[in-house]
Design an enzyme around this catalytic site. Sequence first.
Site, PDB file in Angstrom:
ATOM      1  N   LEU A 138      12.519  19.485  -3.634  1.00 53.75           N
ATOM      2  CA  LEU A 138      11.914  19.970  -5.509  1.00 53.75           C
ATOM      3  C   LEU A 138      10.266  21.090  -5.079  1.00 53.75           C
ATOM      4  O   LEU A 138       9.365  20.805  -4.223  1.00 53.75           O
ATOM      5  CB  LEU A 138      11.196  18.455  -5.786  1.00 53.75           C
ATOM      6  CG  LEU A 138      12.427  17.812  -6.071  1.00 53.75           C
ATOM      7  CD1 LEU A 138      12.273  16.832  -6.829  1.00 53.75           C
ATOM      8  CD2 LEU A 138      13.156  18.390  -7.572  1.00 53.75           C
ATOM      9  N   ASP A 139      10.502  22.267  -6.088  1.00 64.51           N
ATOM     10  CA  ASP A 139      10.092  22.743  -6.074  1.00 64.51           C
ATOM     11  C   ASP A 139       8.184  22.105  -6.337  1.00 64.51           C
ATOM     12  O   ASP A 139       8.148  20.894  -6.578  1.00 64.51           O
ATOM     13  CB  ASP A 139       9.886  23.794  -6.983  1.00 64.51           C
ATOM     14  CG  ASP A 139      10.705  25.057  -6.790  1.00 64.51           C
ATOM     15  OD1 ASP A 139      10.722  25.445  -5.807  1.00 64.51           O
ATOM     16  OD2 ASP A 139      11.202  25.755  -7.611  1.00 64.51           O
ATOM     17  N   LYS A 140       7.071  23.063  -5.547  1.00 66.33           N
ATOM     18  CA  LYS A 140       5.727  22.089  -6.156  1.00 66.33           C
ATOM     19  C   LYS A 140       5.348  21.587  -7.606  1.00 66.33           C
ATOM     20  O   LYS A 140       4.811  20.282  -7.177  1.00 66.33           O
ATOM     21  CB  LYS A 140       4.629  22.892  -5.642  1.00 66.33           C
ATOM     22  CG  LYS A 140       3.053  22.522  -5.886  1.00 66.33           C
ATOM     23  CD  LYS A 140       2.130  23.659  -5.450  1.00 66.33           C
ATOM     24  CE  LYS A 140       0.659  22.820  -5.379  1.00 66.33           C
ATOM     25  NZ  LYS A 140      -0.178  23.993  -5.551  1.00 66.33           N
ATOM     26  N   THR A 142       7.725  21.075 -10.088  1.00 70.50           N
ATOM     27  CA  THR A 142       8.718  20.072 -10.474  1.00 70.50           C
ATOM     28  C   THR A 142       8.416  18.275 -10.204  1.00 70.50           C
ATOM     29  O   THR A 142       8.112  18.402  -8.979  1.00 70.50           O
ATOM     30  CB  THR A 142      10.052  20.703  -9.875  1.00 70.50           C
ATOM     31  OG1 THR A 142      10.578  21.964 -10.632  1.00 70.50           O
ATOM     32  CG2 THR A 142      10.815  19.681 -10.269  1.00 70.50           C
TER      33      THR A 142
END
Length: 313
Positions: A138-140, A142
Amino acid sequence: MEPADEEDLIDIPFDVRPEEHGRRADLFLAGRIKRMSRSKAAELIRTGSVSRLHGAPVDRPAVRVHAGERLLLKRRKLIEPPTDGIVIPVVHEDEVLVAVNKPGDLVVHPTASAYRRTLIHILRTRRGDDFLDLAHRLDKETSGLLLLSKTPAADSFLKDEFASRRVHKTYLALVVGVPEWAQQRADGPMRLDPRSDSGVRMVIGGPDALPSVTDLRVLARGPRHALVEAKPHTGRQHQIRLHLAHAGFPIVGDKLYLGGDEVFLRALNEPLSDDELVALVGHRRHALHAFGSRFRHPSTRQPCTLSAPLAPD
């Protein structure tokens, strides 16, 4: 920089995404590491600081990278803030699987700017499992549901399920604007934007764009914002963020697709307060949450559905 002792060095992993396939190694690194120029990336490669986990050496800046492989960048150990106050709630655990609710300000795996302050390092340090690895990313910024494997067999199975698109994921996004439609399918092939100053911005269409499909459904409407459910059928970098922005409803707090390259780079290069971020893009982080996943359990092969409650912010 003086040579460092071997024990002072760490390997930072970078997994090559499908949209980065075929890029020169120096351009790949420069695009992944903030404030790194192409010439600096080339210098690191020439001095032997970059390698592949498996495969041919990365000994020239012009070496091409390939989707699915992992490059390792040797760097000095980082000076990072303590992690004692970081809370990572567990939402499910059994013999082979653990699912957590990732905070919305935590990198999941080591990068050039974070090693100990990453979700995987914190969990491995605190739990002491014999084996623990991320099944996906997951993106930082998110928040939400993240699956980790507790055995090599479960790890191999889950990663194959994700790669084969047999895992069905549901996200929740708070967007700017109120769609008139109740639901629609965003079918917009994606590629890296060659005109982007940030080097990470994606764009719809153009040469070598990869198929990208997301189903969107409006769950709630307010005067100026809406809550949208997003179900991606592909797993491109920034897919939901770009598809919503392209539809005219960027995610609240999205520095890149709401604020643009200028705001994104400013946030990278200077510390902005929460108040400044709210004034610029409406929130301190992008308001995207990985709410749920439906997948086959790695042991029983039976359908399994998990969810993670919305983050407090």
